[in-house]
Design a protein around this motif. Structure first.
Motif, PDB file in Angstrom:
ATOM      1  N   GLU A 101      33.464  23.549  44.666  1.00 11.56           N
ATOM      2  CA  GLU A 101      34.091  24.866  44.829  1.00 11.56           C
ATOM      3  C   GLU A 101      33.874  25.402  46.252  1.00 11.56           C
ATOM      4  N   GLN A 102      32.665  25.208  46.779  1.00  7.80           N
ATOM      5  CA  GLN A 102      32.374  25.637  48.149  1.00  7.80           C
ATOM      6  C   GLN A 102      33.195  24.821  49.148  1.00  7.80           C
ATOM      7  N   ALA A 103      33.312  23.525  48.872  1.00  8.04           N
ATOM      8  CA  ALA A 103      34.093  22.645  49.745  1.00  8.04           C
ATOM      9  C   ALA A 103      35.563  23.053  49.738  1.00  8.04           C
ATOM     10  N   TYR A 104      36.054  23.458  48.577  1.00  5.41           N
ATOM     11  CA  TYR A 104      37.452  23.882  48.464  1.00  5.41           C
ATOM     12  C   TYR A 104      37.717  25.110  49.329  1.00  5.41           C
ATOM     13  N   GLU A 105      36.788  26.039  49.343  1.00  3.39           N
ATOM     14  CA  GLU A 105      36.955  27.267  50.125  1.00  3.39           C
ATOM     15  C   GLU A 105      37.076  26.975  51.625  1.00  3.39           C
ATOM     16  N   LYS A 106      36.453  25.882  52.073  1.00  7.23           N
ATOM     17  CA  LYS A 106      36.455  25.537  53.498  1.00  7.23           C
ATOM     18  C   LYS A 106      37.440  24.409  53.830  1.00  7.23           C
ATOM     19  N   ALA A 107      38.160  23.936  52.826  1.00 10.70           N
ATOM     20  CA  ALA A 107      38.997  22.744  52.994  1.00 10.70           C
ATOM     21  C   ALA A 107      40.033  22.874  54.113  1.00 10.70           C
ATOM     22  N   GLU A 108      40.684  24.016  54.205  1.00  9.30           N
ATOM     23  CA  GLU A 108      41.747  24.182  55.195  1.00  9.30           C
ATOM     24  C   GLU A 108      41.236  24.062  56.629  1.00  9.30           C
ATOM     25  N   GLU A 109      39.953  24.325  56.833  1.00  8.66           N
ATOM     26  CA  GLU A 109      39.380  24.247  58.179  1.00  8.66           C
ATOM     27  C   GLU A 109      38.844  22.853  58.497  1.00  8.66           C
ATOM     28  N   HIS A 110      38.783  21.993  57.487  1.00  6.62           N
ATOM     29  CA  HIS A 110      38.176  20.669  57.661  1.00  6.62           C
ATOM     30  C   HIS A 110      39.143  19.707  58.349  1.00  6.62           C
ATOM     31  N   PHE A 111      38.582  18.807  59.173  1.00  6.21           N
ATOM     32  CA  PHE A 111      39.419  17.853  59.906  1.00  6.21           C
ATOM     33  C   PHE A 111      40.199  16.934  58.972  1.00  6.21           C
ATOM     34  N   LEU A 112      39.665  16.644  57.803  1.00  7.71           N
ATOM     35  CA  LEU A 112      40.375  15.783  56.852  1.00  7.71           C
ATOM     36  C   LEU A 112      41.667  16.442  56.373  1.00  7.71           C
ATOM     37  N   TYR A 113      41.593  17.755  56.149  1.00  3.23           N
ATOM     38  CA  TYR A 113      42.785  18.490  55.699  1.00  3.23           C
ATOM     39  C   TYR A 113      43.798  18.604  56.837  1.00  3.23           C
ATOM     40  N   LYS A 114      43.318  18.886  58.038  1.00  2.00           N
ATOM     41  CA  LYS A 114      44.217  19.050  59.178  1.00  2.00           C
ATOM     42  C   LYS A 114      44.940  17.746  59.528  1.00  2.00           C
ATOM     43  N   ALA A 115      44.349  16.615  59.140  1.00  2.00           N
ATOM     44  CA  ALA A 115      44.950  15.321  59.454  1.00  2.00           C
ATOM     45  C   ALA A 115      46.063  14.935  58.485  1.00  2.00           C
ATOM     46  N   ILE A 116      46.187  15.662  57.379  1.00  2.31           N
ATOM     47  CA  ILE A 116      47.191  15.324  56.365  1.00  2.31           C
ATOM     48  C   ILE A 116      48.595  15.680  56.845  1.00  2.31           C
ATOM     49  N   ARG A 117      49.504  14.719  56.758  1.00  2.00           N
ATOM     50  CA  ARG A 117      50.914  14.956  57.069  1.00  2.00           C
ATOM     51  C   ARG A 117      51.690  14.914  55.754  1.00  2.00           C
ATOM     52  N   ARG A 118      52.269  16.043  55.386  1.00  3.14           N
ATOM     53  CA  ARG A 118      52.924  16.144  54.079  1.00  3.14           C
ATOM     54  C   ARG A 118      54.401  15.765  54.146  1.00  3.14           C
ATOM     55  N   VAL A 119      54.856  15.108  53.080  1.00  2.00           N
ATOM     56  CA  VAL A 119      56.282  14.856  52.867  1.00  2.00           C
ATOM     57  C   VAL A 119      56.590  15.243  51.423  1.00  2.00           C
ATOM     58  N   ASP A 120      57.827  15.625  51.165  1.00  2.00           N
ATOM     59  CA  ASP A 120      58.204  16.063  49.819  1.00  2.00           C
ATOM     60  C   ASP A 120      58.583  14.909  48.901  1.00  2.00           C
ATOM     61  N   SER A 121      58.955  13.770  49.506  1.00  2.00           N
ATOM     62  CA  SER A 121      59.389  12.633  48.699  1.00  2.00           C
ATOM     63  C   SER A 121      59.041  11.330  49.399  1.00  2.00           C
ATOM     64  N   ILE A 122      58.760  10.323  48.610  1.00  2.00           N
ATOM     65  CA  ILE A 122      58.475   9.000  49.169  1.00  2.00           C
ATOM     66  C   ILE A 122      59.695   8.440  49.877  1.00  2.00           C
TER      67      ILE A 122
END
Length: 285
Positions: free
Chosen positions: A137-158
């Motif tokens: 839960e604590q990790a979730y609160e900080k997730a948006e600031e984490h480098f792992l989250y910032k590295a994610i490139r989202r797409v809507d479909s494969i």
């Protein structure tokens, strides 16, 4: 005589603080100076693995995505085993139906097909796995600031991945529901022509059925005239079991390895937080 050392990264060469220790680096360079080849064998993509290894001062070849690609130190693809597009589409759809985080490693980089909330929980799960003192839960609160989250490139479909003619080398998923992940490893490999394994109890890694670390190392060594008893392999988790088979001369389990790995390996070294890779190299060379 050892001629080739193959090492996993996460939980093995890399510490829980996400760095490669000077002790490990010095032992690897010493081995290379003696004419022994060192190769990275990881579930990561090349784009994820290379910067960390290179910044530590290690120059070597890479077997990435559990053997889906062989790349040289410059990143050129020497050999590849990708998943069929139709299989990727079916598995992604199945994982999405179960509400699981979905990410694909491709020839064009890594992409996530999950929504923002699912991405944040996946990052929180990863953080909690490495740092159990931090609740999920604590990790979730900080997730948006984490480098792992910032590295994610989202797409809507494969289909966005396919439209760019990118090949998929690996599909990954994360969940703190370890029982669900374990069941999926078993069921997906029976339902589809894939190899389903994982780096940790919390993750699922799906590759071409021929993409296995052990088979990849054998093929690599054979092309270089290196015999099986001249190879040292070092790992800690499920996706390392293939490269810790009896056919290799020196199979090393990390001190922090899962029990299945320790039982299969011929030797056990220190942990990934205590220069386990470097100590194994020093011991046997």
């Amino acid at each position: 005589m050892i001629k080739l050392i193959a090492s996993d990264m996460d939980g093995t060469l890399v510490s829980n603080n996400h760095d490669i220790s000077q002790g490990n680096v010095e032992a690897i360079k010493k081995a290379q100076g003696m004419g022994v080849e060192f190769i990275i064998t990881t579930g990561r993509s090349y784009e994820d693995a290379h910067p960390q290894v290179s910044s530590a001062g290690i120059e070597c070849n890479y077997l990435v995505m559990n053997g889906s690609e062989l790349r040289n130190a410059q990143g050129e693809i020497i050999q590849s085993l990708y998943l069929e597009n139709a299989i990727v589409e079916q598995i992604v759809e199945e994982l999405n139906r179960q509400g699981l985080y979905v990410e694909v490693y491709t020839t064009g980089g890594s992409f996530s097909l999950s929504d923002v909330e699912t991405c944040k929980w996946a990052v929180a799960t990863k953080i909690n796995n490495f740092h159990s003192e931090i609740s999920i839960e604590q990790a979730y609160e900080k997730a948006e600031e984490h480098f792992l989250y910032k590295a994610i490139r989202r797409v809507d479909s494969i289909k966005e991945v396919f439209e760019n003619d990118y090949q998929v080398g690996k599909i990954i998923s994360f969940s703190n529901n370890r029982e669900k992940i374990a069941k999926l490893r078993e069921s997906l490999s029976k339902k589809y022509p894939v190899n389903a394994t994982g780096s940790f109890a919390i993750n699922l890694e799906i590759t071409n059925p021929l993409a296995d670390k052990g088979e990849a190392i054998k093929h690599y060594a054979n092309n270089r005239g290196i015999y099986m008893d001249e190879i040292m392999t070092i790992g800690d988790s499920y996706n390392d079991l293939g490269m810790l088979s009896e056919s290799f001369g020196y199979t090393i389990a990390m001190g922090n390895a899962i029990e299945e790995v320790k039982e299969q390996a011929k030797y056990v070294t220190d942990t990934n937080d205590a220069d386990g890779v470097g100590k194994a190299i020093e011991q046997f060379l």
